[in-house]
Design an enzyme around this catalytic site. Structure first.
Site, PDB file in Angstrom:
ATOM      1  N   ASP A   1     -27.215   3.645   9.918  1.00  9.29           N
ATOM      2  CA  ASP A   1     -26.761   4.818  10.665  1.00  9.29           C
ATOM      3  C   ASP A   1     -27.804   5.924  10.776  1.00  9.29           C
ATOM      4  O   ASP A   1     -28.413   6.320   9.779  1.00  9.29           O
ATOM      5  CB  ASP A   1     -25.557   5.448   9.961  1.00  9.29           C
ATOM      6  CG  ASP A   1     -24.469   4.455   9.677  1.00  9.29           C
ATOM      7  OD1 ASP A   1     -24.593   3.287  10.061  1.00  9.29           O
ATOM      8  OD2 ASP A   1     -23.474   4.859   9.043  1.00  9.29           O
TER       9      ASP A   1
ATOM     10  N   GLN B   1     -29.792   5.939   7.248  1.00  7.72           N
ATOM     11  CA  GLN B   1     -29.462   5.094   6.112  1.00  7.72           C
ATOM     12  C   GLN B   1     -30.550   4.038   5.954  1.00  7.72           C
ATOM     13  O   GLN B   1     -30.894   3.350   6.923  1.00  7.72           O
ATOM     14  CB  GLN B   1     -28.105   4.440   6.335  1.00  7.72           C
ATOM     15  CG  GLN B   1     -26.935   5.401   6.298  1.00  7.72           C
ATOM     16  CD  GLN B   1     -26.626   5.852   4.880  1.00  7.72           C
ATOM     17  OE1 GLN B   1     -26.007   5.128   4.103  1.00  7.72           O
ATOM     18  NE2 GLN B   1     -27.067   7.049   4.527  1.00  7.72           N
TER      19      GLN B   1
ATOM     20  N   ASP C   1     -18.881  10.055   5.466  1.00 11.95           N
ATOM     21  CA  ASP C   1     -19.427  10.353   6.787  1.00 11.95           C
ATOM     22  C   ASP C   1     -19.051  11.736   7.310  1.00 11.95           C
ATOM     23  O   ASP C   1     -18.513  11.878   8.417  1.00 11.95           O
ATOM     24  CB  ASP C   1     -19.004   9.300   7.805  1.00 11.95           C
ATOM     25  CG  ASP C   1     -19.179   7.876   7.300  1.00 11.95           C
ATOM     26  OD1 ASP C   1     -20.070   7.651   6.472  1.00 11.95           O
ATOM     27  OD2 ASP C   1     -18.406   7.002   7.730  1.00 11.95           O
TER      28      ASP C   1
END
Length: 808
Positions: free
Chosen positions: A65, A81, A181
């Site tokens: 991500d 990430q 998130d």
């Protein structure tokens, strides 16, 4: 964010709300050195097969991500990430890359890494605190991460290093057994910051929180929906560009979205079910997942990056980001819809273009404007008139070979109005297509962004596999216009580990220069140079240099592009500092020079006068008239050496103490982003000036960057086995100590990344310590161990910076 095959399977089947067992991320130990960030990557020229030439990918390792996308201090920051130690999902770090223009990316050392930063470092968001509402410093960059709650790390040096806020304490904990998130946005309507966090409490959904200061959050409401699974994004857009008609857009990882209103407390969607943003495979590990938009873009655009893994991976990396796209809300026949179009900055990559107009291409291929064209990485824009098209189908063969095969064929069905089965209706009988073709990535846009399809293709870049063909079957296709833009590489414009304020691109002359965690490392058999694009005449130029196996390492200035003309000031392992130019040694000075230690060189050049300082002490003052102006850079001679922190006309170390400054353990440098003496050590480390005093007033600004303590040291002997030290300690103390005894302490909150001003007044046995300009001492003690000695600075177990050092 959880990235397991079980998620991929479940989401691909459309079961977004399935129960997923919580799997633990593999544990990882803190990096061996107390300083971070790590930069463990092997070298690359970014030309490996399938490596995108204008799609960002990690230099080495796994990425998923995009995280913390933000514009800050002239740079776009992409965090992501990242597993830097392998090609599969494991031990999540926050990788980091920067770009001045959204297309040319340079990977930087790690932003967040396990061990140094607590919690599981999964997906999150970033915010620049321009108004200092957090109290962490004007312009501080805050990033929000962690799982099963949200924690904050922050940077006050332009994202070079991040400190943990409140030791990684979770500021909010959403309901449910899983949450992750966070995304944080400014809400102009309520004048507050709003955070959305996915969690599974009571089913899939996002919990909304608001805050006036980015640190203290209040729960407001929850948006629940079965389709809404992880990686939310939340942003505000005008409809058709009209600022009086705005909507909030709420998205999730798969790219489904709804529009609606937000009153500062509750989000109310206008639709009962979401629309799909992109036709790519929208599960974890697919071609379109976990999109996030940049915060703080100067012109107000909303720009998105997406994780684009698919089935394409390289020998040294896995996964990449999509090309940046601007998002808009527009009125369409189906209502208000979101559009995606490549950012205008793609024009910076174009190396050559050709345009054709008013062509008819029949089934036999005559009139194909792309006949004879060959390209590896490129962009196609084409418009077709379907009212004058008789073909049943038409489309493109991409990376076509002489035998007629191609790596990808795109086919538009005129009757069905579909592109490879995806609905793509014409607008007033006109069909617009835009293709971005990279080595492993394909992005397709239609109807000015109403159609978006993010995909991956293993394109064969061999010379005989770069053909392009526009074909038609069952009749002819009418081409209104077609343009081919050849796109160059986005790599190689910036410096990954060499810090400084000199402009690039940099050019190697006579040496191989590599990125290491400590800076730029040169390796040469004879003289080798690394030259910036910065040209200067009169200046102050300084930097840190370190011999590894080389005979000499140096700063070079007033150089020609081929380095045949230059001045160079070097430290030489033979025990000298030397100022020279080709054909002449201008001046030398004796000094204790050896490998494995940082030395600080500073050059003051004014007309023919050139002065050289070593470790903040003048050692050479000479004149020479050979060269008046030229490029700045570095030099290595006969072996390997490292350079770092190359600064033109910067503040450097501001101090009234006499040099040379001598390190007593630890590594001491002068960074660009946070100037001063920067120390790094596993334990206690000292840097001592040549100034010695008995009674004194000694003061300076101290910052704990990442570590335990930073300090002023006084009345020290040359090896620092005897000294007094007054420090700020991240445990929440000001402490006065000497070897074997803590003399006195004062409890007060101390934050990493923030400078604190300490002043020490020593009169005989009386020792006083003042904090941040206070009129009264926070420590007033007596000790008779040491009556006189050197002044200096100290760090303990980590890294810190001392600046503005003054004594009377």
């Amino acid at each position: 964010m959880d990235r397991r095959t079980v998620l991929k399977t479940g989401l691909a089947a459309g079961v977004a709300s399935m129960a997923v067992p919580a799997l633990e991320e593999p544990a990882v130990a803190a990096d061996d050195l107390p300083g971070y960030p790590e930069f463990p990557y092997p070298p690359t020229d970014y030309r490996e097969p399938l490596r995108g030439q204008f799609h960002f990918s990690a230099r080495y390792g796994w990425m998923n991500d995009p995280n913390g996308l933000v514009y800050h201090d002239g740079q776009y920051h992409l965090f992501f990430q990242h597993n830097p130690h392998g090609l599969e999902w494991a031990e999540m770090h926050w990788g980091h890359a920067t770009s001045p223009d959204l297309v040319h990316w340079t990977q930087k050392p790690m932003a967040l890494q396990p061990g140094t930063h607590p919690n599981r470092l999964w997906s999150g968001n970033g915010v620049v605190d321009t108004a200092d509402v957090s109290g962490l410093g004007a312009g501080a960059l805050l990033v929000f991460t962690a799982t099963e709650g949200v924690a904050v790390a922050y940077s006050t040096d332009g994202a070079r290093t991040f400190q943990n806020y409140d030791n990684g304490r979770k500021l909010v904990v959403p309901p449910g057994t899983e949450s992750r998130d966070p995304v944080v946005r400014w809400d102009p309507g309520s004048g507050r910051w709003v955070m959305v966090v996915w969690s599974n409490g009571g089913g899939n959904g996002g919990s909304f929180y608001t805050s006036p200061d980015l640190l203290n959050w209040t729960y407001r409401s929850r948006f629940g929906a079965d389709w809404f699974f992880e990686c939310p994004d939340f942003f505000r857009l005008p409809v058709d560009g009209d600022p009086a008609r705005t909507r909030w857009v709420l998205t999730h990882a798969g790219g489904d979205y709804v529009i609606g209103t937000f009153d500062g407390t509750t989000f109310r969607p206008e639709w009962p079910s979401p629309q799909r943003m992109d036709h790519g495979t929208n599960f974890a590990g697919g071609t379109f997942y976990a999109g996030q938009t940049f915060g703080g873009v100067p012109d107000g655009r909303v720009v998105q990056l997406v994780w684009q893994q698919g089935d394409v991976r390289g020998a040294a990396w896995t996964g990449n980001a999509s090309f940046p796209c601007e998002l808009r809300l527009v009125s369409s026949p189906d209502g208000i819809r979101l559009t995606r179009t490549p950012v205008a900055e793609i024009a910076l990559l174009r190396t050559g273009s050709q345009t054709w107009r008013d062509r008819t291409v029949p089934a036999d291929g005559t009139g194909d404007p792309f006949a004879g064209q060959h390209a590896d990485t490129y962009e196609i824009l084409a418009e077709f008139d379907l009212s004058r098209t008789t073909a049943r189908q038409f489309g493109f063969q991409l990376h076509r070979r002489p035998d007629g095969t191609a790596d990808r064929t795109l086919t538009y069905d005129v009757a069905a109005r579909t592109l490879d089965g995806r609905p793509l209706p014409a607008v007033d009988n006109l069909l617009e297509l835009r293709l971005l073709v990279d080595r492993g990535q394909l992005e397709i846009f239609g109807n000015d962004g109403l159609f978006s399809w993010t995909d991956t293709v293993a394109f064969n870049s061999a010379a005989d596999s770069q053909g392009i063909r526009l074909f038609a079957t069952g009749g002819a296709v009418r081409v209104v216009s077609a343009t081919l833009h050849r796109l160059g590489s986005a790599w190689g414009r910036g410096e990954s580990t060499l810090d400084g304020n000199l402009a690039g691109p940099w050019t190697a002359v006579g040496a191989v220069w590599s990125d290491t965690r400590n800076g730029k490392q040169g390796n040469a058999g004879g003289d080798g140079f690394y030259l910036s694009a910065t040209r200067a005449t009169d200046f102050v130029y300084e930097g840190d240099v370190r011999l590894e196996t080389a005979r000499a390492v140096a700063l070079t200035f007033r150089a020609s592009a081929d380095a045949r003309q230059h001045y160079t000031a070097c430290v030489d392992s033979g025990g000298i500092v030397k100022l020279w130019r080709p054909g002449r040694d201008i001046a030398t000075a004796r000094a204790a020079i050896f490998s494995g230690r940082w030395f600080h060189l500073k050059i003051e050049a004014t007309g023919p006068r050139i002065r050289v300082h070593l470790d903040h002490r003048p050692v050479i003052d000479a004149t020479d008239t050979a060269y008046a102006t030229g490029l700045l850079g570095a030099n290595v001679y006969s072996g390997i050496a490292t350079v770092q922190n190359l600064m033109l006309n910067g503040p450097g170390l501001v101090s009234t103490l006499a040099g040379p400054w001598t390190p007593v353990s630890g590594a001491w440098t002068v960074p660009v982003a946070r100037p001063g003496l920067h120390g790094l050590s596993h334990s206690d480390a000292f840097a001592l000036s040549a100034t010695s005093r008995a009674d004194l007033t000694y003061e300076g600004d101290l910052t704990i960057v990442n570590g335990t303590a930073a300090a002023l040291t006084f009345r020290a002997n040359a090896d620092a086995s005897q000294h007094y030290t007054a420090n700020i300690d991240a445990a929440g103390l000001v402490k006065l100590w000497r070897p074997g005894r803590d003399i006195a302490t004062y409890a007060t909150p101390i934050r990493q990344g923030r400078p604190y001003h300490l002043r020490v007044v020593a009169t005989g046995a009386r020792l006083q310590v003042f904090l941040d300009g206070g009129a009264a001492p926070v420590i007033d003690a007596t000790d008779t161990a040491f009556g006189s000695g050197l002044l200096g600075v100290n760090v303990f177990r980590g890294s810190g910076v001392a600046q503005n050092l003054r004594h009377t």
